[in-house]
Design an enzyme around this catalytic site. Sequence first.
Site, short mmCIF file in Angstrom:
data_model
loop_
_atom_site.label_atom_id
_atom_site.label_comp_id
_atom_site.label_asym_id
_atom_site.label_seq_id
_atom_site.Cartn_x
_atom_site.Cartn_y
_atom_site.Cartn_z
N GLY A 12 0.81 -1.22 0.00
CA GLY A 12 0.00 0.00 0.00
C GLY A 12 0.84 1.26 0.00
O GLY A 12 2.07 1.22 0.15
N ASP A 13 0.18 2.39 -0.27
CA ASP A 13 0.82 3.72 -0.28
C ASP A 13 1.92 3.85 -1.32
O ASP A 13 2.88 4.60 -1.14
CB ASP A 13 1.38 4.06 1.12
CG ASP A 13 0.30 4.05 2.18
OD1 ASP A 13 -0.85 4.38 1.85
OD2 ASP A 13 0.60 3.72 3.34
N LYS A 16 -0.58 5.24 -5.71
CA LYS A 16 -1.66 4.90 -6.65
C LYS A 16 -2.51 6.13 -6.99
O LYS A 16 -2.94 6.29 -8.13
CB LYS A 16 -2.57 3.81 -6.04
CG LYS A 16 -1.82 2.52 -5.73
CD LYS A 16 -2.71 1.51 -5.03
CE LYS A 16 -3.12 1.90 -3.63
NZ LYS A 16 -2.03 1.91 -2.64
N GLY A 40 -5.96 5.83 1.64
CA GLY A 40 -5.71 7.27 1.60
C GLY A 40 -4.87 7.52 0.36
O GLY A 40 -3.69 7.21 0.33
N HIS A 41 -5.50 8.02 -0.69
CA HIS A 41 -4.82 8.21 -1.96
C HIS A 41 -4.58 9.71 -2.18
O HIS A 41 -5.52 10.49 -2.28
CB HIS A 41 -5.65 7.63 -3.11
CG HIS A 41 -5.82 6.14 -3.01
ND1 HIS A 41 -6.53 5.39 -3.91
CD2 HIS A 41 -5.34 5.26 -2.09
CE1 HIS A 41 -6.48 4.12 -3.55
NE2 HIS A 41 -5.77 4.01 -2.45
N GLN A 223 -5.08 -0.28 -1.02
CA GLN A 223 -4.11 -1.14 -0.32
C GLN A 223 -3.09 -1.69 -1.34
O GLN A 223 -2.76 -0.98 -2.26
CB GLN A 223 -4.83 -2.26 0.44
CG GLN A 223 -5.60 -1.77 1.67
CD GLN A 223 -6.96 -1.20 1.35
OE1 GLN A 223 -7.77 -1.85 0.70
NE2 GLN A 223 -7.24 0.01 1.79
N ARG A 302 0.31 7.59 11.08
CA ARG A 302 1.35 6.74 11.70
C ARG A 302 2.62 6.76 10.86
O ARG A 302 2.54 6.78 9.63
CB ARG A 302 0.86 5.29 11.80
CG ARG A 302 -0.25 5.07 12.80
CD ARG A 302 -0.68 3.61 12.83
NE ARG A 302 -1.40 3.25 11.61
CZ ARG A 302 -1.81 2.02 11.33
NH1 ARG A 302 -1.57 1.02 12.16
NH2 ARG A 302 -2.48 1.76 10.22
N PRO A 303 3.80 6.72 11.52
CA PRO A 303 5.03 6.62 10.72
C PRO A 303 5.01 5.29 9.96
O PRO A 303 4.62 4.27 10.50
CB PRO A 303 6.15 6.61 11.75
CG PRO A 303 5.52 6.57 13.09
CD PRO A 303 4.05 6.77 12.96
N SER A 412 8.02 7.87 -11.52
CA SER A 412 7.53 9.10 -10.89
C SER A 412 8.66 9.73 -10.10
O SER A 412 9.35 9.07 -9.33
CB SER A 412 6.35 8.76 -9.99
OG SER A 412 5.98 9.88 -9.22
N GLY A 414 8.20 12.86 -8.43
CA GLY A 414 7.65 13.88 -7.53
C GLY A 414 6.15 13.68 -7.43
O GLY A 414 5.57 12.94 -8.23
P1 GDP Z 1 -1.48 5.65 -2.33
O1 GDP Z 1 -2.23 5.23 -1.13
O2 GDP Z 1 -0.89 4.51 -3.09
O3 GDP Z 1 -2.27 6.57 -3.25
O4 GDP Z 1 -0.23 6.52 -1.81
P2 GDP Z 1 -0.27 7.65 -0.67
O5 GDP Z 1 -0.98 8.84 -1.19
O6 GDP Z 1 -0.77 7.08 0.61
O7 GDP Z 1 1.27 7.91 -0.45
C1 GDP Z 1 2.10 8.32 -1.49
C2 GDP Z 1 2.76 9.66 -1.08
O8 GDP Z 1 3.86 9.92 -1.91
C3 GDP Z 1 1.84 10.86 -1.26
O9 GDP Z 1 2.15 11.81 -0.28
C4 GDP Z 1 2.22 11.39 -2.65
O10 GDP Z 1 1.95 12.77 -2.79
C5 GDP Z 1 3.69 11.12 -2.66
N1 GDP Z 1 4.28 10.83 -3.97
C6 GDP Z 1 3.75 10.11 -5.00
N2 GDP Z 1 4.67 9.96 -5.97
C7 GDP Z 1 5.78 10.58 -5.56
C8 GDP Z 1 7.10 10.73 -6.11
O11 GDP Z 1 7.41 10.24 -7.20
N3 GDP Z 1 8.02 11.40 -5.36
C9 GDP Z 1 7.72 11.93 -4.16
N4 GDP Z 1 8.68 12.55 -3.50
N5 GDP Z 1 6.50 11.81 -3.60
C10 GDP Z 1 5.56 11.13 -4.29
P1 IMO Z 2 -3.83 2.70 0.50
O1 IMO Z 2 -4.99 2.43 -0.42
C1 IMO Z 2 -1.23 1.09 3.61
C2 IMO Z 2 -3.03 -1.71 6.45
C3 IMO Z 2 -3.17 -1.29 7.89
C4 IMO Z 2 -3.03 -2.63 8.58
C5 IMO Z 2 -3.75 -3.58 7.63
C6 IMO Z 2 -5.18 -3.88 8.02
O2 IMO Z 2 -3.72 4.12 0.92
O3 IMO Z 2 -2.58 2.13 -0.05
P2 IMO Z 2 -7.42 -2.47 7.90
O4 IMO Z 2 -7.82 -1.19 8.56
O5 IMO Z 2 -7.49 -2.42 6.42
O6 IMO Z 2 -8.16 -3.66 8.45
O7 IMO Z 2 -5.88 -2.68 8.31
O8 IMO Z 2 -3.73 -2.96 6.37
N1 IMO Z 2 -3.64 -0.79 5.46
C7 IMO Z 2 -2.94 0.00 4.65
N2 IMO Z 2 -1.62 0.23 4.56
N3 IMO Z 2 -2.07 1.68 2.73
C8 IMO Z 2 -3.39 1.45 2.77
O9 IMO Z 2 -4.25 1.91 1.85
C9 IMO Z 2 -3.89 0.60 3.79
N4 IMO Z 2 -5.13 0.16 4.14
C10 IMO Z 2 -4.96 -0.69 5.15
O10 IMO Z 2 -2.15 -0.39 8.26
O11 IMO Z 2 -1.67 -3.02 8.60
MG MG Z 3 -2.28 5.57 0.94
#
Ligand code: GDP
Ligand code: IMO
Ligand code: MG
Length: 434
Positions: A12-13, A16, A40-41, A223, A302-303, A412, A414
């Site tokens: 995740g994160d 996307k 959280g996208h 995720q 969370r970190p 990517s 940035g």
């Molecule tokens: P998602 O859940 O997969 O949509 O990802 P998140 O939004 O939770 O976390 C990705 C983080 O990285 C966000 O704060 C984006 O703004 C940032 N981000 C995405 N692509 C890049 C990149 O290529 N470089 C940097 N420095 N940040 C990025």
């Molecule tokens: P995006 O779409 C990162 C993790 C939680 C936990 C586990 C189960 O932004 O990538 P839950 O609340 O789903 O039952 O928690 O999954 N988790 C994520 N980690 N990005 C996410 O979504 C997540 N959604 C859930 O931290 O370990």
């Molecule tokens: Mg996310």
Amino acid sequence: MGNIVVLGAQWGDEGKGKVVDLFAERFDIVIRYQGGHNAGHTVRIQDRQFILKLVPSGILCGKLAVIGNGLVIDPAALLEEIEMLEKAGIQVRGRLFISNRAHVIFPFHRMLERISEARPGRLAIGTTSRGIGPCYEDKVARRGIRMADLLDRDNFRQLYDALAEDKEVVRTAFRIGEPIDFAAIRAQYEEYAERLRPMVCDTAKLLNEAIRSGRRLLFEGAQGTMLDIDHGTYPFVTSSSACAGGAPIGAGVPPTAIHAVVGVSKAYVTRVGGGPFPTEALDERGEALRRVGVEFGAVTGRPRRCGWFDIPLLRYTAMINGFDSLVITKLDVLDQFDEIPVCVGYKLHGQPIDEMPATHRAMSAVEPVYEMLPGWRSSTFGLTRYEDLPTRARQYLDFLEERIGVEIGCISTGPERDQTIWRPGGKLRDLLER
Ligand code: GDP
Ligand code: IMO
Ligand code: MG
């Protein structure tokens, strides 16, 4: 016309939100197919930043958006998100469609999750505490309440009262002192129902009709594959099918309606919550990844745990999803390192293994085998042309691509839409143009 799934190739994160926003202009409808507001996208558009939890990221560039049957919806969270978007000038009404078959999260789902996570002796998953797991439990146990039930007043009362009775039994059995005001919740949800009613419909029918009339669909995974209920690091996973196979089920379209799968992966790895993470960097370099990459949860703050690129993991998620192409994000975060470890294999009890261990115990015992790649020590932030990347950054990407066995179609550099490099000759561009 090509319909594409974009999903996370790690935990995740991966970025996307940015990638979906980048791709969305070529599509007509963007669809979420699983999960809930645990996602959280983040999408950055110039000086504005949006964190989308339930509404598909395509809403930001004016596309139709569908919340599919595979999701679990907390109406309060959804209404809050819609309000946030409308305040920012994004038109949501008339463009957002919610499946009548999606399940509804209630406050007691959140409460039961909190208590279950805190119970002594239980493996704490480190969930997002949004009630996601308990709501999916009710779905699979066939006592859940769906959007269509919520909108059907008499039916809702009956179903809700039965569910409330069940939860009261659980509350008593587990000697939970906190009372639940079931009547107040019911009244509140009847009010939510009226606010959501205009957006709820049979989205499977809508999507299948759209396919027939030549519209293009983009499926937005939440995720990541390693958090998938079947294929992830069980039990440290979420409760839905985050892999590509989840898309047809969670949207109600045939598998044959999906033409390509694009994986999104960071140039390193992060994970939030508990569970095994073979390449986790517990030293100051892990700290550096967190600091430079601003690796803090978009939902919970969370970190995030940080570590090195894991090739066996990517090979595994490529196998499960059949990636046609990969997007590698946050390459810029690696700019500062003299050398960059990359995990090229796993050992278990000293022996090389070539499959992903099924138990979390075995997965926790995995010893990563690293190769050190030279760093490039210059800024790649915001670069848009492949030729402008330092040679060592290109070598890093070539190494990943060769070992994973899937092309890297896009890089990517940035958070902004235009801080992106399209790989010359990559097939991703063609897939998107089709
Ligand atoms: P998602 O859940 O997969 O949509 O990802 P998140 O939004 O939770 O976390 C990705 C983080 O990285 C966000 O704060 C984006 O703004 C940032 N981000 C995405 N692509 C890049 C990149 O290529 N470089 C940097 N420095 N940040 C990025
Ligand atoms: P995006 O779409 C990162 C993790 C939680 C936990 C586990 C189960 O932004 O990538 P839950 O609340 O789903 O039952 O928690 O999954 N988790 C994520 N980690 N990005 C996410 O979504 C997540 N959604 C859930 O931290 O370990
Ligand atoms: Mg996310």
